[in-house]
Design a protein around this motif. Structure first.
Motif, PDB file in Angstrom:
ATOM      1  N   VAL A 657     114.273  59.772  21.047  1.00 39.89           N
ATOM      2  CA  VAL A 657     113.327  59.297  20.034  1.00 39.89           C
ATOM      3  C   VAL A 657     111.911  59.765  20.370  1.00 39.89           C
ATOM      4  N   HIS A 658     111.569  59.690  21.644  1.00 43.86           N
ATOM      5  CA  HIS A 658     110.235  60.133  22.067  1.00 43.86           C
ATOM      6  C   HIS A 658     110.071  61.632  21.834  1.00 43.86           C
ATOM      7  N   GLY A 659     111.117  62.381  22.153  1.00 44.72           N
ATOM      8  CA  GLY A 659     111.072  63.828  21.930  1.00 44.72           C
ATOM      9  C   GLY A 659     110.882  64.163  20.462  1.00 44.72           C
ATOM     10  N   GLN A 660     111.585  63.425  19.616  1.00 48.72           N
ATOM     11  CA  GLN A 660     111.438  63.629  18.173  1.00 48.72           C
ATOM     12  C   GLN A 660     110.025  63.299  17.718  1.00 48.72           C
ATOM     13  N   ALA A 661     109.472  62.233  18.289  1.00 42.91           N
ATOM     14  CA  ALA A 661     108.131  61.815  17.870  1.00 42.91           C
ATOM     15  C   ALA A 661     107.101  62.870  18.250  1.00 42.91           C
ATOM     16  N   VAL A 662     107.139  63.318  19.504  1.00 42.33           N
ATOM     17  CA  VAL A 662     106.145  64.296  19.960  1.00 42.33           C
ATOM     18  C   VAL A 662     106.311  65.618  19.200  1.00 42.33           C
ATOM     19  N   ALA A 721     119.287  49.891  13.059  1.00 46.29           N
ATOM     20  CA  ALA A 721     118.472  51.098  13.214  1.00 46.29           C
ATOM     21  C   ALA A 721     117.741  51.424  11.925  1.00 46.29           C
ATOM     22  N   LYS A 722     116.597  52.057  12.088  1.00 47.75           N
ATOM     23  CA  LYS A 722     115.854  52.602  10.963  1.00 47.75           C
ATOM     24  C   LYS A 722     115.729  54.095  11.182  1.00 47.75           C
ATOM     25  N   GLY A 723     115.333  54.795  10.152  1.00 46.58           N
ATOM     26  CA  GLY A 723     115.165  56.240  10.311  1.00 46.58           C
ATOM     27  C   GLY A 723     114.127  56.544  11.371  1.00 46.58           C
ATOM     28  N   ALA A 724     114.429  57.483  12.245  1.00 52.32           N
ATOM     29  CA  ALA A 724     113.445  57.931  13.231  1.00 52.32           C
ATOM     30  C   ALA A 724     113.356  59.441  13.124  1.00 52.32           C
ATOM     31  N   GLY A 725     112.242  59.984  13.460  1.00 50.50           N
ATOM     32  CA  GLY A 725     112.144  61.442  13.482  1.00 50.50           C
ATOM     33  C   GLY A 725     111.113  62.005  12.527  1.00 50.50           C
ATOM     34  N   GLU A 726     110.738  61.237  11.542  1.00 49.78           N
ATOM     35  CA  GLU A 726     109.726  61.747  10.618  1.00 49.78           C
ATOM     36  C   GLU A 726     108.370  61.091  10.849  1.00 49.78           C
ATOM     37  N   GLY A 727     108.370  59.984  11.593  1.00 49.64           N
ATOM     38  CA  GLY A 727     107.143  59.209  11.787  1.00 49.64           C
ATOM     39  C   GLY A 727     106.045  59.971  12.500  1.00 49.64           C
ATOM     40  N   GLY A 728     106.411  60.904  13.357  1.00 46.87           N
ATOM     41  CA  GLY A 728     105.391  61.685  14.062  1.00 46.87           C
ATOM     42  C   GLY A 728     104.704  62.675  13.146  1.00 46.87           C
TER      43      GLY A 728
END
Ligand code: FES
Ligand code: FES
Lengths: 774, 160
Positions: A657-662, A721-728
């Motif tokens: 998740v952190h990798g996706q965010a950065v 869970a919620k969608g992750a990956g677009e928030g960054g």
């Protein structure tokens, strides 16, 4: 630096920063990407593309190309005309869009630079490319449409039969916008532009197709994103049953929304393979990719805000102008529809209206890129809120705090702002908590005190941007779990496709917890139509929510399926058995049996199928904070620090998740500062190489801090869970626009347009100075 | 164009293959020698995905013809380590989650392997500067820089 997961339960695999299963093969050159697939007797294809933005095709002569040794075939419109079908629209079918689909080869007209005109098949890629130069195409040029003004006052029509270049237009509203504006103390109206840019994965697109004449079966490698719908499309185009077509997902070098949609080549290459009875490979080159893979964004907006003098936002009214390019592709009107829906963002704004104009131009068709529509709207809204705050003498943090939807207001109805969807909502969330956390992480108060500070010619500025987006729903996803005979491990088959995010690891984590077994014994197979009869794919951050929940459901079914087998093996009734840590035990403790023994004791394969479906979207949300310094002499911008705090509901793997965010932030910053799929006024494409289309490099944005929280579980799925990956990505243009404008405050210059380049900043300063008579 | 025989050493082994004069080294490695770990991301020298180590120097194999590699010593990603025995740099990439889709990874590993050989103790800025010749669309580079610095430290410690 390893990310620090917060609020984890240490007893499980879910929530742990488990290192990825897929890494070892990628690190040693052992991955199998599309171009690594080779079939016996394989031919190679290259595609002749239009070099004209708009023109009538008067004739094609391929005789010279066909005479070149090694060339096997050349196909143009005449060769596919009798079976040609348009590429269907899969999502967001706004009224009118279906009039403008693309066929897989140009017929009488070309409508954008890069449109496929002919396909060459040859013994090698080198020969196929040589042959492209030997095909002569006679094109009578027509005037090009490159903007809304041109499209709406048509000197030229892209699709003559329909008499308009406006593909669709609609209005949506919640509340009473007129009344809100009438009673407001304050109003401001501004025009903003978010430029055309897109995903640009490092691996270009690819299709390898093989026709098995004896079995009348087509196999296609290189699929991703939505293999099941694409299989149905291809089968229909080839006149085959779905089951006679398989799409195989191999390793995928990034997707970001644009890769894996159905493109012309997804028909052309299988068509050629079937015609020629030999496997055919097509690998897109980078120029082709920039020209013909879906572009995205490209939205302009006239936005008006109405506030009380205390900063309470009463209303927003947006006129959106969306350039969809020459044709309407698979994702239909997602970009305009989502841009409109997310105009109000995470704020309590009772009265919102949008007028949406979707037009065609002589440019590459538009698809979805990470945070489609949202990235654009966040930029428009957050910029205007900062302007309003400044006008009203309110701190930019305070105006947001006053207007953010509160946790106590959840679920928060957002009305019907999308014509083809029912009323929407934000399911759960504490927007203010994430916001305050971002202020705290970035030390906002200290940064805010330095707004406009001049440090040796560098002006400091810090910008805030809040976002919410909904995703993680849609057609059902399927999973299958099979107990391996040899070692009692689990083979997990899932319809969700993987595009480099780490799904092999994440799905194994979920499965390990669901069954209470070790993570190591689970092997994940994903995305190919050979694994499951049905399934869907990965888009709009749905893989974990949908696919992960399908795994949970299937694990329950598997346990139920195995129970009678275990009962028989142990000689106890079903009711006497409990499933514990990967074994059936008798309630009294005495005997037990694990997966390996059970598999060995059972003649048939032990397996279970399951699925998950949900139409209720999950709301992910958060806040971005950007700290920049702008060189007032040159317009150069330095990103000093960037912070993101987002709530993703449930974190399966904090490392991923952190990798996706950065990674997502850096993509968003690329859009904010660098990337531009530019055209000239004749519709000629100006960004056909990596020297022209600039993407972030390692020296650009060294200091990014992302925090993912688990503040609010989603009620719609068993994982929460919620969608992750677009928030960054989603609010990066917004935060940068605000930070740069804050730095330039003493000039009164405001950013209205992305990307924010040094030359634009320099001009803003120069214009402001000229206006002030300096 | 008649193919010629190209002889060279790849990953410590003598190899030979057929190459037309215009065949790119990247295509020769991938399709003639079947070393598909080297990737092609742009074919115009910008992305760095195709980087291999030629006689000790990181080179873009899309900007070289195979015939120019005659007699050279080449290291590709396949020569850096194995899944069971990752090089310290590969291992650091794994631990730092310095790869997502993995498409850029081979070119970055070869580039950084060559760097650490020449400069065993680079500053973060130096790593960024050298890394800026490679594009990665997934990671945002931060974990890659961390991984390279971590690996450099481990390699130095092992030598000390
Ligand atoms: S493929 Fe060689 S630099 Fe991009
Ligand atoms: S990991 Fe995907 S491009 Fe670098």
């Amino acid at each position: 630096m390893q990310p620090k997961p917060e609020g984890l339960d240490p007893k499980t695999f879910i929530g742990q920063p488990i290192l990825r299963n897929e890494d070892a093969r990628f690190l040693t050159g052992g991955g199998t990407y599309s171009d690594d697939v080779t079939r016996p007797g394989m031919l190679h294809a290259a595609i002749l593309r239009s070099s004209h933005a708009h023109g009538l095709v008067r004739g094609i002569d391929a005789s010279e190309a066909l005479a070149l040794p090694g060339v096997v075939a050349v196909y143009a419109w005449a060769d596919i005309a009798d079976i040609a079908q348009p590429i269907p629209i899969r999502l967001a079918p706004l009224v009118g869009l279906d009039r403008f689909p693309q066929y897989c080869l140009a017929s009488d007209k070309v409508r954008f630079v890069g449109e496929p005109i002919a396909l060459v098949v040859a013994e090698s890629r080198y020969i196929a490319e040589d042959a492209l130069n030997l095909i002569s195409v006679d094109i009578e040029e027509l005037p090009a449409i490159v903007d809304f003004a041109g499209a709406s006052a048509p000197k030229s029509l892209l699709h003559d039969a329909h008499g308009t270049n406006i593909a669709s237009a609609y209005e949506v509203q919640r509340g009473d916008v007129k009344a809100a504006f009438a009673e407001a103390d304050y109003r401001r109206r501004e025009t903003f532009v978010c430029q055309r840019h897109t995903g640009v994965p490092m691996e270009t697109r690819a299709v390898i197709a093989e026709w098995d004449v004896a079995a009348q079966h087509m196999t296609v490698w290189g699929a991703t994103k939505v293999p099941f719908p694409n299989r149905a499309t291809l089968a229909k185009m080839l006149g085959l049953e779905d089951k006679s077509v398989d799409l195989i997902e191999v390793d995928v070098g990034g997707g970001f929304g644009i890769r894996g949609e159905f493109y012309p080549e997804d028909f052309l290459i299988p068509f050629a393979a079937k015609k020629l009875g030999r496997p055919v490979k097509w690998i897109e080159d980078r120029r082709e990719h920039l020209l013909s893979a879906q572009h995205s964004r490209d939205v302009s907006c006239i936005l008006e805000i109405a506030c009380k003098s205390d900063g309470t936002i009463l209303g927003l009214y947006a006129e959106l102008f969306v350039d969809l390019g020459a044709y309407v592709r698979t994702v239909g009107g997602v970009v305009p529809a989502k841009a409109a829906q997310f105009v109000p963002g995470p704020y309590r704004i009772a009265n919102v209206g949008c007028s949406v104009q979707i037009f065609l131009s002589n440019k590459t068709p538009v698809g979805t890129y990470r945070a489609p529509g949202r990235y654009e709207s966040n930029f428009f809204r957050e910029r205007l809120i900062d302007m309003a705050a400044h006008d009203l003498g309110i701190d930019p943090a305070e105006i947001r705090r006053r207007n953010l939807v509160l946790g106590s207001e959840m679920p928060y109805g957002i009305g019907k702002l999308v014509p083809y969807e029912p009323e929407g909502e934000y399911d759960t969330g504490d927007f203010v908590a994430a916001f305050e956390r971002a202020l705290q992480d970035s030390d906002w108060n200290a940064l805010n005190a330095r707004q406009g500070e001049d440090e040796d010619g560098w002006l400091h500025g810090t910008g805030l941007a809040c976002f919410v987006e909904t995703g993680g729903a849609g057609p059902k996803e399927t999973a299958r779990l099979v107990v391996r005979k040899e070692d009692g491990g689990i083979n997990l088959f899932i319809g969700s496709s993987a595009l480099g995010q780490g799904h092999e690891t994440v799905f194994a984590q979920i499965c390990a917890d669901a069954l209470g077994i070790p993570f190591k014994g689970i092997r994940v197979f994903h995305g190919s139509t050979t694994y499951l009869d049905e399934g869907y794919g990965t888009y709009a951050s749905r893989a974990i929510v949908m696919g992960g929940s399908a795994v949970l459901n299937t694990a329950e079914t598997l346990i139920e399926t195995m129970k009678p087998l275990a009962a028989e093996a142990l000689g106890f009734p079903n009711e006497a058995l409990v499933w514990k840590a990967g074994r059936f035990e008798t309630e009294s403790g005495g005997s037990s049996i694990g997966l390996a023994e059970l598999a060995a004791a059972t003649a048939q394969e032990i397996r279970a199928d399951g699925s998950f479906s949900s139409t209720r979207r999950t709301a992910s949300y958060g806040t971005h904070v950007a700290h920049v310094a702008v060189d007032r002499r040159t317009g150069k911008i330095r990103l000093i620090d960037y912070y993101v705090v987002e709530d993703v509901g449930r974190i399966i793997n904090p490392l991923i998740v952190h990798g996706q965010a950065v990674g997502g932030v850096v993509q968003g910053l690329g859009g904010a500062f660098l990337e531009n799929l530019a055209y000239d006024e004749n519709g000629q494409f100006l960004a056909g190489s990596f020297a022209d289309y600039l993407m972030p490099t390692a020296t650009d944005f060294p200091s990014i801090h992302c925090t993912s929280l688990e503040l609010s579980r989603a009620p719609s799925n068993p994982l929460g869970a919620k969608g992750a990956g677009e928030g960054g990505t989603t609010a990066a243009g917004a935060a940068i626009g605000n930070a740069v404008s804050a730095a330039l405050r003493k000039y009164g210059a405001e950013v209205h347009e992305l990307p924010v380049t040094p030359s634009k900043v320099w001009s803003l300063i120069a214009q402001a100075k000229a206006a002030a008579g300096q | 164009m008649t193919p010629r025989t190209v002889k060279l050493r790849v990953n410590g082994e003598a190899r030979e293959g057929q190459a037309e004069p215009r065949l790119l080294l990247a295509d020769f490695l991938r399709h003639e020698l079947h070393l598909t770990g080297t990737h092609v991301g742009c074919e115009h020298g910008v992305c760095g995905a195709c980087t291999v180590i030629v006689d000790g120097r990181a080179m873009r194999s899309c900007l070289m013809f195979a015939v120019q590699a005659e007699g050279t010593e080449i290291t590709t990603v396949e020569g850096l380590g194995t899944p069971e025995n990752l090089s310290p740099l590969q291992d650091a990439f794994h631990r730092h989650h310095a790869l997502q889709c993995g498409f850029c990874t081979a070119g970055i590993l070869t580039t950084m392997t060559a760097l650490l050989k020449e400069e065993p103790d680079p500053t973060p800025d130096r790593v960024r500067e050298v890394l800026s010749g490679n594009l990665c669309r997934c990671t945002g580079y931060i974990p890659i820089v961390d991984a390279v610095l971590d690996a450099a430290e481990k390699i130095r410690a092992a030598k000390a």
